[in-house]
Enzyme design. Structure first.
Site, PDB file in Angstrom:
ATOM      1  N   SER A  61     -67.362  35.514  72.367  1.00 11.69           N
ATOM      2  CA  SER A  61     -66.171  34.681  72.166  1.00 11.69           C
ATOM      3  C   SER A  61     -66.020  34.202  70.722  1.00 11.69           C
ATOM      4  O   SER A  61     -64.928  33.835  70.303  1.00 11.69           O
ATOM      5  CB  SER A  61     -66.168  33.478  73.109  1.00 11.69           C
ATOM      6  OG  SER A  61     -67.116  32.517  72.716  1.00 11.69           O
TER       7      SER A  61
ATOM      8  N   LYS B 173     -67.734  26.731  70.180  1.00  8.49           N
ATOM      9  CA  LYS B 173     -66.325  26.990  69.847  1.00  8.49           C
ATOM     10  C   LYS B 173     -65.969  26.208  68.588  1.00  8.49           C
ATOM     11  O   LYS B 173     -66.670  25.302  68.160  1.00  8.49           O
ATOM     12  CB  LYS B 173     -65.385  26.536  70.983  1.00  8.49           C
ATOM     13  CG  LYS B 173     -65.599  27.224  72.319  1.00  8.49           C
ATOM     14  CD  LYS B 173     -65.120  28.649  72.317  1.00  8.49           C
ATOM     15  CE  LYS B 173     -65.271  29.310  73.657  1.00  8.49           C
ATOM     16  NZ  LYS B 173     -66.583  29.871  73.919  1.00  8.49           N
TER      17      LYS B 173
END
Length: 149
Positions: free
Chosen positions: A65, A106
């Site tokens: 990701s 993230k």
């Protein structure tokens, strides 16, 4: 493929000094150039990357990701994250967060009342947080290490 970070592993509180030579000049990434045969300085990677050992932890990335088309923003699968829990997370920092009782890495988006976690990989949609979701910023990623193979 796994979806979680592996860790945290604490940094050594009293790491032994390990000065590594820093070579003078630069290294060519194009045509070979003669190597300089002298050491310009020495650097201890603990001092460079772990300024707060009591608050520093390592995680192993598991998943894609954070793989970005922009090379300098890309964190590959199996990279080791250096995470400092003493730093306050700001907008655009890469963070290790706990969301739904799981660790994730993230980029933090914080503007006004809007809060989101953004993957670097465009295949993953942003995680836009609402009032019902509980988010805990566990620490700020200060660097990552990856092996070339």
């Amino acid at each position: 493929m796994c979806a979680l970070l592996i860790g945290p592993f604490p940094a050594n509180l009293l790491p032994p000094l390990m000065p590594i030579p820093v070579m003078g000049g630069s290294v060519s990434a194009g045509f070979p150039s003669p190597a300089e045969d002298w050491v310009e300085d020495r650097v201890d990677l603990n001092r460079r990357f772990v300024p707060h050992p009591e608050a520093t932890f390592f995680f192993r990335v598991c998943g894609d990701s954070m793989v970005s088309p922009i090379a300098e923003r890309s964190i590959p699968d199996k990279a080791t994250l250096i995470v400092d829990r003493s730093r306050e997370a700001k907008h655009d920092d890469i963070v290790v967060a706990i969301l739904n009782d799981e660790f994730t890495v993230k980029r933090l988006y914080r503007r006004g009342n809007r809060l989101a976690l953004i993957a670097e990989n465009p295949a993953y949609p942003p995680i836009v947080l609402n009032e019902e979701q509980e988010l805990s910023i566990w620490g700020v990623v200060t660097a990552w290490i990856m092996e070339p193979r």
